[in-house]
Motif scaffolding. Structure first.
Motif, mmCIF file in Angstrom:
data_model
loop_
_atom_site.group_PDB
_atom_site.id
_atom_site.type_symbol
_atom_site.label_atom_id
_atom_site.label_comp_id
_atom_site.label_asym_id
_atom_site.label_seq_id
_atom_site.Cartn_x
_atom_site.Cartn_y
_atom_site.Cartn_z
ATOM 1 N N VAL A 1 -0.829 -22.591 44.257
ATOM 2 C CA VAL A 1 0.364 -23.429 44.087
ATOM 3 C C VAL A 1 0.780 -23.329 42.620
ATOM 4 C CG1 VAL A 1 1.362 -25.726 44.330
ATOM 5 C CG2 VAL A 1 -0.595 -25.095 45.721
ATOM 6 N N PHE A 2 2.053 -23.001 42.392
ATOM 7 C CA PHE A 2 2.513 -22.837 41.012
ATOM 8 C C PHE A 2 3.819 -23.573 40.764
ATOM 9 C CE2 PHE A 2 -0.274 -19.968 38.703
ATOM 10 C CZ PHE A 2 -1.158 -19.629 39.713
ATOM 11 N N ALA B 1 7.236 -15.572 49.510
ATOM 12 C CA ALA B 1 6.683 -15.496 48.136
ATOM 13 C C ALA B 1 5.165 -15.456 48.202
ATOM 14 C CB ALA B 1 7.162 -16.690 47.318
ATOM 15 N N SER B 2 4.599 -16.203 49.155
ATOM 16 C CA SER B 2 3.145 -16.248 49.280
ATOM 17 C C SER B 2 2.600 -14.968 49.925
ATOM 18 C CB SER B 2 2.759 -17.481 50.103
ATOM 19 O OG SER B 2 1.399 -17.745 49.965
ATOM 20 N N SER B 3 3.277 -14.483 50.956
ATOM 21 C CA SER B 3 2.783 -13.239 51.566
ATOM 22 C C SER B 3 2.894 -12.087 50.578
ATOM 23 C CB SER B 3 3.507 -12.930 52.877
ATOM 24 O OG SER B 3 4.881 -12.869 52.678
ATOM 25 N N ALA B 4 3.891 -12.143 49.685
ATOM 26 C CA ALA B 4 4.021 -11.081 48.677
ATOM 27 C C ALA B 4 2.843 -11.111 47.702
ATOM 28 C CB ALA B 4 5.339 -11.232 47.926
ATOM 29 N N ARG C 1 7.132 -14.126 37.467
ATOM 30 C CA ARG C 1 6.570 -13.391 36.322
ATOM 31 C C ARG C 1 5.161 -12.869 36.602
ATOM 32 N NH1 ARG C 1 8.214 -17.701 31.780
ATOM 33 N NH2 ARG C 1 9.462 -18.723 33.364
ATOM 34 N N GLY C 2 4.728 -13.017 37.837
ATOM 35 C CA GLY C 2 3.432 -12.446 38.201
ATOM 36 C C GLY C 2 2.231 -13.317 37.876
ATOM 37 N N TYR C 3 2.459 -14.564 37.468
ATOM 38 C CA TYR C 3 1.306 -15.404 37.103
ATOM 39 C C TYR C 3 0.442 -15.740 38.322
ATOM 40 C CZ TYR C 3 3.783 -16.146 32.675
ATOM 41 O OH TYR C 3 4.425 -15.966 31.473
ATOM 42 N N ALA C 4 1.089 -16.045 39.453
ATOM 43 C CA ALA C 4 0.304 -16.383 40.646
ATOM 44 C C ALA C 4 -0.548 -15.193 41.077
ATOM 45 C CB ALA C 4 1.240 -16.819 41.785
ATOM 46 N N THR C 5 0.045 -14.017 41.039
ATOM 47 C CA THR C 5 -0.705 -12.814 41.413
ATOM 48 C C THR C 5 -1.862 -12.580 40.446
ATOM 49 O OG1 THR C 5 1.307 -11.858 42.346
ATOM 50 C CG2 THR C 5 -0.481 -10.330 41.813
ATOM 51 N N GLU C 6 -1.609 -12.775 39.169
ATOM 52 C CA GLU C 6 -2.661 -12.546 38.160
ATOM 53 C C GLU C 6 -3.825 -13.519 38.361
ATOM 54 O OE1 GLU C 6 -0.980 -11.753 34.276
ATOM 55 O OE2 GLU C 6 -2.709 -12.664 33.277
ATOM 56 N N ALA C 7 -3.501 -14.778 38.627
ATOM 57 C CA ALA C 7 -4.554 -15.789 38.830
ATOM 58 C C ALA C 7 -5.286 -15.549 40.157
ATOM 59 C CB ALA C 7 -3.936 -17.185 38.816
ATOM 60 N N THR D 1 -10.788 -15.613 31.908
ATOM 61 C CA THR D 1 -9.638 -15.274 31.071
ATOM 62 C C THR D 1 -9.022 -13.971 31.562
ATOM 63 O OG1 THR D 1 -10.748 -16.323 29.216
ATOM 64 C CG2 THR D 1 -8.901 -14.893 28.687
ATOM 65 N N THR D 2 -7.720 -13.997 31.814
ATOM 66 C CA THR D 2 -7.006 -12.790 32.219
ATOM 67 C C THR D 2 -6.095 -12.387 31.057
ATOM 68 O OG1 THR D 2 -5.103 -13.938 33.164
ATOM 69 C CG2 THR D 2 -7.022 -13.632 34.611
ATOM 70 N N GLU D 3 -5.265 -11.405 31.306
ATOM 71 C CA GLU D 3 -4.385 -10.935 30.233
ATOM 72 C C GLU D 3 -3.555 -12.079 29.639
ATOM 73 O OE1 GLU D 3 -2.196 -7.541 31.649
ATOM 74 O OE2 GLU D 3 -0.870 -7.641 29.905
ATOM 75 N N ARG D 4 -3.019 -12.947 30.526
ATOM 76 C CA ARG D 4 -2.109 -13.988 30.016
ATOM 77 C C ARG D 4 -2.585 -15.402 30.304
ATOM 78 N NH1 ARG D 4 3.306 -12.107 33.002
ATOM 79 N NH2 ARG D 4 1.808 -12.002 34.710
ATOM 80 N N LEU D 5 -3.603 -15.560 31.140
ATOM 81 C CA LEU D 5 -3.942 -16.874 31.688
ATOM 82 C C LEU D 5 -5.391 -17.249 31.439
ATOM 83 C CD1 LEU D 5 -2.301 -16.257 35.184
ATOM 84 C CD2 LEU D 5 -1.272 -17.482 33.251
ATOM 85 N N VAL D 6 -5.652 -18.551 31.534
ATOM 86 C CA VAL D 6 -7.030 -19.049 31.523
ATOM 87 C C VAL D 6 -7.220 -19.863 32.802
ATOM 88 C CG1 VAL D 6 -8.697 -20.516 30.342
ATOM 89 C CG2 VAL D 6 -7.086 -19.147 28.994
ATOM 90 N N LEU D 7 -8.239 -19.542 33.592
ATOM 91 C CA LEU D 7 -8.576 -20.304 34.800
ATOM 92 C C LEU D 7 -9.795 -21.148 34.465
ATOM 93 C CD1 LEU D 7 -6.859 -17.869 35.876
ATOM 94 C CD2 LEU D 7 -8.247 -17.971 37.940
#
Ligand SMILES: CC(C)(COP(=O)(O)OP(=O)(O)OC[C@H]1O[C@@H](n2cnc3c(N)ncnc32)[C@H](O)[C@@H]1OP(=O)(O)O)[C@@H](O)C(=O)NCCC(=O)NCCS
Length: 201
Positions: free
Chosen positions: A103-104, A144-147, A111-117, A9-15
């Motif tokens: 992949v999102f 986008a991916s390298s970022a 919104r930073g979800y990929a980075t957060e996950a 569990t992260t701030e906004r997401l569940v993996l």
């Protein structure tokens, strides 16, 4: 024995592991041509997505024979993407290096979800699995991916020109990486074991 405790569990997401019922959400992004442009395979049909979800429901377990962890990324009950940790590749078979990928869905971009996950699964790789190095391979034009790599603090270690025949064209390749001793936080990294398992908690 190192374990990846799920869900993460992260701030906004569940993996979490994929499960039946995720098909519509996964189809929504895996069927989009622009989403699969830089990843293997063509846009998926509903049948292919059903197979993919079924396969990935079991890919949540890290085992010697199948050293990968593929997790659904859930936002408010919807699967918006997936992240992958592959304990094989440049590091050979000792499980001390891991490739990551992501992949999102396009409608949640920016919104930073990929980075957060990606940060969460990288953190689990270092702190729970005990890998020495996490790396990613990508086409440099996929900025986008390298970022995402750069936001994680990964370093571009290599650039290969027209080094991969991918989707009917020669493409450049970049390798990004970060080592355990560079990862933020000061908790000691556990020693990797021969047997790696995942547990649902
Ligand atoms: C690669 C991919 C996951 C990147 O998605 P993304 O939306 O750009 O990445 P993030 O979710 O981390 O969002 C980052 C953006 O949100 C912004 N952002 C907003 N809030 C943020 C936060 N809390 N944290 C980080 N970034 C935030 C960032 O500034 C950045 O904006 P920018 O694109 O204008 O610079 C996505 O493009 C994708 O799925 N592509 C298709 C599959 C693919 O190519 N995979 C990789 C193969 S190598």
């Amino acid at each position: 024995m190192p374990r990846v405790r799920l869900p993460i569990t992260t701030e906004r997401l569940v993996l979490r592991s994929f499960r039946p019922g995720d098909e519509d959400d996964v189809f929504a992004y895996r069927s989009v041509p622009s989403v699969v442009r830089y990843i293997p395979g063509e846009p998926k049909t509903r049948e292919q997505v059903a197979d993919l979800v079924a396969e990935r429901a079991t890919a949540g377990r890290i085992e010697e024979q199948s050293p990968n962890l593929t997790l659904a990324v859930e936002l408010d009950g919807r699967v918006i993407g997936d992240v992958l940790l592959l304990l094989d590749g440049l590091g050979g078979r000792d499980g001390r290096q891991a490739e990551i990928g992501w992949v999102f869905a396009p409608d949640v971009a920016g919104r930073g979800y990929a980075t957060e996950a990606a940060r969460a699964i990288t953190d689990a790789a270092f702190r729970e699995v005990g890998v020495h190095r996490v790396w990613a391979e990508l086409e440099p034009e996929n900025t986008a991916s390298s970022a995402v790599c750069e936001r994680l603090g990964m370093r571009r270690e290599a650039f290969f020109q027209k080094a991969s025949w991918f989707k009917e064209r020669w493409t450049d390749l970049a390798i990004y990486a970060i080592r355990a001793d560079e990862w933020s936080g000061d908790q000691p990294v556990p020693t990797v074991s021969d047997e790696l398992t995942e547990t649902e908690s």
